[in-house]
Enzyme design. Sequence first.
Site, short mmCIF file in Angstrom:
data_model
loop_
_atom_site.label_atom_id
_atom_site.label_comp_id
_atom_site.label_asym_id
_atom_site.label_seq_id
_atom_site.Cartn_x
_atom_site.Cartn_y
_atom_site.Cartn_z
N CYS A 192 -54.89 -9.07 18.57
CA CYS A 192 -53.61 -8.92 19.25
C CYS A 192 -53.74 -8.27 20.63
O CYS A 192 -52.76 -8.20 21.38
CB CYS A 192 -52.63 -8.13 18.39
SG CYS A 192 -52.14 -9.03 16.91
N GLU A 205 -42.20 -12.63 13.95
CA GLU A 205 -43.22 -13.15 14.86
C GLU A 205 -43.80 -14.44 14.33
O GLU A 205 -44.12 -15.35 15.09
CB GLU A 205 -44.34 -12.14 15.05
CG GLU A 205 -43.97 -10.97 15.91
CD GLU A 205 -45.16 -10.08 16.19
OE1 GLU A 205 -45.07 -9.34 17.17
OE2 GLU A 205 -46.17 -10.12 15.47
N HIS A 208 -39.77 -17.55 27.25
CA HIS A 208 -40.84 -18.04 28.10
C HIS A 208 -41.27 -17.01 29.15
O HIS A 208 -41.54 -17.35 30.30
CB HIS A 208 -40.47 -19.38 28.75
CG HIS A 208 -40.55 -20.51 27.78
ND1 HIS A 208 -39.53 -20.76 26.88
CD2 HIS A 208 -41.51 -21.42 27.54
CE1 HIS A 208 -39.86 -21.79 26.13
NE2 HIS A 208 -41.06 -22.21 26.51
N HIS A 240 -45.75 -16.30 20.60
CA HIS A 240 -45.06 -16.47 19.32
C HIS A 240 -43.79 -17.28 19.53
O HIS A 240 -43.18 -17.24 20.60
CB HIS A 240 -44.65 -15.11 18.74
CG HIS A 240 -45.78 -14.26 18.29
ND1 HIS A 240 -46.52 -14.52 17.17
CD2 HIS A 240 -46.30 -13.13 18.82
CE1 HIS A 240 -47.44 -13.59 17.02
NE2 HIS A 240 -47.33 -12.72 18.02
#
Length: 126
Positions: free
Chosen positions: A28, A111, A72, A34
């Site tokens: 991560c 997520e 985005h 995600h």
Amino acid sequence: MNNNQTIYKRFKFESAHFLPNVPKDHKCHRLHGHSYEVIISVRGNIDEVQGWVTDYGDISKTVKLIINELDHQLLNDIEGLENPTAEKLCFYFWYRLEETLPNLYQIEIKETEKTGAILKKWKKQL
């Protein structure tokens, strides 16, 4: 009618992030994205005239403003989300929604299909 009920509405957005505070070899720590799902729950009494707790459209108006800012985007670049964990996203949504949705009860951020976080309103029990 005085029966407390919870309603919810789901939203989706796509964003990228990385977790800067985990070890560099943690997966991560690398930039990744995600398809987030946000579930906003509101709790209250059913209005005798309208027959509902609140209008789903009122929930959408407020939540969509936040999602438009996050969709985005690289979440790390947004003030308050420099370490954008699912838990921090819950708080981010909560603080942005609590004034416009006074009956806000719970926020769930997913997520993935298997991972996420839930932030629930808590009242001290007497």
